[in-house]
Each structure stands twice: as structure tokens, then as C-alpha cells.
Design an enzyme around this catalytic site. Structure first.
Site, PDB file in Angstrom:
ATOM      1  N   THR A   6       0.837  -1.199   0.000  1.00  0.00           N
ATOM      2  CA  THR A   6       0.000   0.000   0.000  1.00  0.00           C
ATOM      3  C   THR A   6       0.868   1.244   0.000  1.00  0.00           C
ATOM      4  O   THR A   6       1.895   1.271   0.678  1.00  0.00           O
ATOM      5  CB  THR A   6      -0.847  -0.001   1.291  1.00  0.00           C
ATOM      6  OG1 THR A   6      -1.727  -1.097   1.233  1.00  0.00           O
ATOM      7  CG2 THR A   6      -1.614   1.285   1.480  1.00  0.00           C
ATOM      8  N   GLY A  40      -4.016  -5.117   7.373  1.00  0.00           N
ATOM      9  CA  GLY A  40      -4.925  -4.076   7.818  1.00  0.00           C
ATOM     10  C   GLY A  40      -5.736  -4.407   9.046  1.00  0.00           C
ATOM     11  O   GLY A  40      -6.055  -3.523   9.843  1.00  0.00           O
ATOM     12  N   THR A  81       0.930   0.441   6.580  1.00  0.00           N
ATOM     13  CA  THR A  81       0.894  -0.578   5.538  1.00  0.00           C
ATOM     14  C   THR A  81       1.004  -1.938   6.206  1.00  0.00           C
ATOM     15  O   THR A  81       1.463  -2.037   7.343  1.00  0.00           O
ATOM     16  CB  THR A  81       2.041  -0.353   4.531  1.00  0.00           C
ATOM     17  OG1 THR A  81       1.970  -1.343   3.507  1.00  0.00           O
ATOM     18  CG2 THR A  81       3.401  -0.418   5.178  1.00  0.00           C
ATOM     19  N   GLY A  82       0.582  -2.970   5.493  1.00  0.00           N
ATOM     20  CA  GLY A  82       0.650  -4.313   6.063  1.00  0.00           C
ATOM     21  C   GLY A  82      -0.732  -4.887   6.312  1.00  0.00           C
ATOM     22  O   GLY A  82      -1.700  -4.500   5.658  1.00  0.00           O
ATOM     23  N   ARG A 142     -14.080  -7.737   1.278  1.00  0.00           N
ATOM     24  CA  ARG A 142     -13.165  -7.380   2.378  1.00  0.00           C
ATOM     25  C   ARG A 142     -12.615  -5.958   2.187  1.00  0.00           C
ATOM     26  O   ARG A 142     -12.188  -5.584   1.112  1.00  0.00           O
ATOM     27  CB  ARG A 142     -12.009  -8.383   2.435  1.00  0.00           C
ATOM     28  CG  ARG A 142     -11.020  -8.143   3.577  1.00  0.00           C
ATOM     29  CD  ARG A 142      -9.825  -7.324   3.138  1.00  0.00           C
ATOM     30  NE  ARG A 142      -8.797  -7.237   4.167  1.00  0.00           N
ATOM     31  CZ  ARG A 142      -7.735  -6.440   4.070  1.00  0.00           C
ATOM     32  NH1 ARG A 142      -7.565  -5.670   3.018  1.00  0.00           N
ATOM     33  NH2 ARG A 142      -6.847  -6.405   5.039  1.00  0.00           N
ATOM     34  N   VAL A 143     -12.659  -5.186   3.261  1.00  0.00           N
ATOM     35  CA  VAL A 143     -12.059  -3.849   3.274  1.00  0.00           C
ATOM     36  C   VAL A 143     -11.023  -3.835   4.386  1.00  0.00           C
ATOM     37  O   VAL A 143     -11.279  -4.333   5.481  1.00  0.00           O
ATOM     38  CB  VAL A 143     -13.136  -2.766   3.521  1.00  0.00           C
ATOM     39  CG1 VAL A 143     -12.508  -1.410   3.792  1.00  0.00           C
ATOM     40  CG2 VAL A 143     -14.091  -2.679   2.331  1.00  0.00           C
ATOM     41  N   GLY A 144      -9.863  -3.277   4.100  1.00  0.00           N
ATOM     42  CA  GLY A 144      -8.806  -3.222   5.106  1.00  0.00           C
ATOM     43  C   GLY A 144      -8.748  -1.883   5.809  1.00  0.00           C
ATOM     44  O   GLY A 144      -9.727  -1.123   5.845  1.00  0.00           O
ATOM     45  N   ASP A 145      -7.596  -1.585   6.349  1.00  0.00           N
ATOM     46  CA  ASP A 145      -7.405  -0.357   7.120  1.00  0.00           C
ATOM     47  C   ASP A 145      -7.242   0.887   6.248  1.00  0.00           C
ATOM     48  O   ASP A 145      -7.512   2.003   6.700  1.00  0.00           O
ATOM     49  CB  ASP A 145      -6.138  -0.483   7.974  1.00  0.00           C
ATOM     50  CG  ASP A 145      -4.906  -0.649   7.091  1.00  0.00           C
ATOM     51  OD1 ASP A 145      -4.923  -1.541   6.200  1.00  0.00           O
ATOM     52  OD2 ASP A 145      -3.933   0.122   7.253  1.00  0.00           O
TER      53      ASP A 145
HETATM   54  C1  SD4 Z   1      -4.855  -3.804   3.671  1.00  0.00           C
HETATM   55  N1  SD4 Z   1      -3.093  -2.414   4.563  1.00  0.00           N
HETATM   56  O1  SD4 Z   1      -5.747  -3.789   2.834  1.00  0.00           O
HETATM   57  C2  SD4 Z   1      -3.601  -3.045   3.375  1.00  0.00           C
HETATM   58  C3  SD4 Z   1      -2.657  -4.073   2.857  1.00  0.00           C
HETATM   59  C4  SD4 Z   1      -1.566  -3.535   2.194  1.00  0.00           C
HETATM   60  O2  SD4 Z   1      -0.988  -3.454  -0.068  1.00  0.00           O
HETATM   61  O3  SD4 Z   1      -0.710  -2.896   2.797  1.00  0.00           O
HETATM   62  N2  SD4 Z   1      -1.698  -3.840   0.887  1.00  0.00           N
HETATM   63  O4  SD4 Z   1      -4.894  -4.456   4.715  1.00  0.00           O
END
Ligand code: SD4
Length: 326
Positions: free
Chosen positions: A184, A238, A235-236, A212-215
């Protein structure tokens, strides 16, 4: 001006002495010592993104414009496989995008589960500026984007389609975000006027469950900006940031006196002490304060971040909890 503990202590001491003598608040003292303009971004693709942002910042432009323009670079790049065009699809083979943006006045906008629009960050900005809402999702977000003049296009490149087909063949239905699967872009900027803004945009976890939705589009989890204090992005994996409202935590730690580096480290430590399975995943926080000091910290080795300021362009490895930097 990379933040160090010694620098932070010296800065705090000087600020409090000057503040006590003159009655000037710490934030006013900080304002006079700012390293500005400056832009910081997650990962190596942050270098190209920062270069686009820098053109605006170096021309007396606004941090908000800089972060939007900056992250549009990886959004449009099919070789960046976790943002925008060419991003890895979900388990059904659909590319679904998440993004958010926040300015110096606590205005924010976000989109989630957006399909067929290459620049979700610009749609997020339109949500912020053209609606009374903070977040639009799915078909509603797409309808809004089309009404705002964005064009619909297929974001699934041949390469992403091929990777998805191979993934399906291997039957990796339960693949989770591991330490390789995250890129991200989160970007934070401080402009010449001393204002902060941030942006975060992603295609999320590769082959995620549909819906699915992340952070990354969640204000407070994947991005937070408080113009009195500082800004943070992540990042990472989420889900870990969502459970801890990680970026809001980083900013609040800076409000309590932590340097950006210390705040990121404490937020990772919070994750490590509260979430049992943290060691299976990567999380990286990146922070920038009002003085133009920055810092980052992550769980695993391998996270890096890009910085552009008046001293030039830099790429740093994030310090990490579980091992030495690469
Ligand atoms: C997520 N933080 O959707 C994001 C993942 C990520 O590239 O870093 N994706 O959880």
C-alpha cells in the site's frame, strides 16, 4: 532531519525552556524549527510518488494537492501490483480498491470496495470536498465517481489475471496477508505554510475475500492527520491496524510528546502485546510531525520508506521488532 531520541529530548528540553521563559507554547516553538516542505511515503515506489508530490511542495503548493498527485503515480502504474491499475484482484478475480485522504482542517474523504476506477484517491478527495459524507463504498462509490466525471475502465491487467489464475489453480483459498503481500502507498506531507495532509491508497490484500475492506480507507486505522500534532499512515495486515486504530494511536502518542519514531514503535509494541498472532504478519507505521521530523517502525524486517525534503531524496529501512533490517 531523521528523528532520533536524542534529537527529540533536546528538542523537548529547548522547547520547554524557551516556552517557560517566554510564555510561548511548544507548538509555536516547533513551528519556527520546521523542516519543510517534506513528503514521506511507504515503500520504494514512494520515491516516484514523492517526486510528483515534491513538484507541488517545492512550488509553494498545498500538502493536500501534493499527496493526491503523489499517490496517483503508483495508482496508474500497472507494475505496482498492490495499488490501483494492475492491483491483485480478490478471490473472484475482481480488482477492488480502497483509499482515503485527510487535510489540515480535519476534513477527510474515503472510498472502499471501489471497482473500475483507476484513481480512488481522487474520488476520495471528491467525497471530502463535494459531499457531506466521509466514506462511500462499492456501487455507490462508483456511481458517484462516474457522476464526477471519472471514467470506468478494466483494472485487471493480463499479469494480474494470470497471477490470479495460477493462485486459483494452486487452491490457495486460505492465503492470508503474509509478509510479502503488502505494498500500500501511504503518503504524508508538510507544506511551506506548515500544514499537514495525508493520503493512503491500495488494492488491499491479494486474493482477499470478496467484500473485504482493510485499514487503508479507514480514517484513524490506515491514515490520520491532526494539523496541531502530526500525521501517520500504515501498511501491512490491515486487520491489525483496524483492531488498534493504529494511525490515530500514533498521532495521539506524538501529542503526548513522543517523536514520530517513538510513536511508531510504541504503536507496533501495542499490537505485539495485545494481538496474539502478530508475528505472522507485517505492519509498518510511518509518521511525520509538525516540525518535519519523521520516523517509522514495523513488525518484520523488509519495510522501507521514501523521504523527499530540501536535503534530497532518501530511502530508509524501517526499524523493526522481530529482526535486523535487510
Ligand atoms: C490492507 N493495509 O488492505 C492493506 C494491505 C496492504 O498493499 O498494505 N496492501 O490491509
Amino acid at each position: 532531519m531523521k528523528a532520533t531520541r536524542r534529537g527529540f529530548l533536546k528538542f523537548s528540553f529547548l522547547s520547554s525552556v524557551v516556552g517557560a521563559l517566554t510564555g510561548v507554547s511548544k507548538s509555536v516553538v516547533a513551528a519556527n524549527k520546521r523542516n519543510k516542505p517534506i513528503v514521506v511515503s511507504t515503500w520504494e515506489h514512494g520515491l516516484a510518488a514523492n517526486a510528483a508530490a515534491w513538484k507541488i511542495l517545492n512550488n509553494q503548493g498545498r500538502a493536500l494537492d501534493a499527496v493526491e498527485k503523489g499517490v496517483r503515480v503508483p495508482e496508474a502504474d500497472p507494475d505496482v501490483r498492490t495499488v490501483g491499475l494492475g492491483g491483485y484482484p480478490d478471490s473472484d478475480g475482481n480488482v477492488t480498491l480502497d483509499a482515503c485522504i485527510m487535510d489540515e482542517n480535519m476534513n477527510c474523504g474515503a472510498v472502499a470496495f471501489l471497482q473500475d476506477i483507476k484513481h480512488p484517491i481522487s474520488v476520495a478527495r471528491k467525497v471530502m470536498e463535494e459531499t457531506p459524507h466521509v466514506m462511500l463504498v462499492g456501487s455507490g462509490a462508483k456511481k458517484f465517481a462516474l457522476e464526477q466525471g471519472f471514467t470506468s475502465e478494466n483494472l485487471l491487467t493480463e499479469q494480474s489475471k494470470k497471477d490470479w489464475s495460477e493462485w486459483k489453480k494452486l487452491g490457495q483459498q486460505k492465503k492470508q496477508i503474509n509478509i510479502e503481500n503488502h505494498d500500500t502507498i501511504g503518503m504524508l506531507a508538510l507544506d511551506n505554510a506548515g500544514n499537514l495532509s495525508g493520503a493512503c491508497t491500495t488494492s488491499g490484500a491479494a486474493f482477499k475475500l470478496p467484500g473485504r475492506v482493510g485499514d487503508s480507507p479507514i480514517i484513524g486505522a490506515g491514515l490520520y492527520v491532526d494539523n496541531e500534532v502530526g500525521a501517520a499512515t500504515a501498511t501491512g495486515m490491515g486487520e491489525l491496524m483496524m483492531k488498534t486504530v493504529g494511525c490515530h494511536l500514533v498521532v495521539e502518542l506524538m501529542r503526548q510528546g513522543a517523536s514520530p519514531q517513538e510513536a511508531c514503535q510504541k504503536a507496533v509494541q501495542r499490537i505485539a502485546t495485545r494481538l496474539d498472532n502478530f508475528a505472522e504478519f507485517q505492519v509498518g507505521f510511518l509518521a511525520l510531525n509538525k516540525a518535519g521530523e519523521y520516523g517509522a517502525y514495523c513488525i518484520q524486517p523488509g519495510f522501507n520508506y521514501a523521504v523527499r525534503d530540501t536535503s534530497g531524496e532518501h530511502l530508509f529501512d524501517g526499524e523493526n521488532l522481530l529482526g535486523a533490517s535487510k
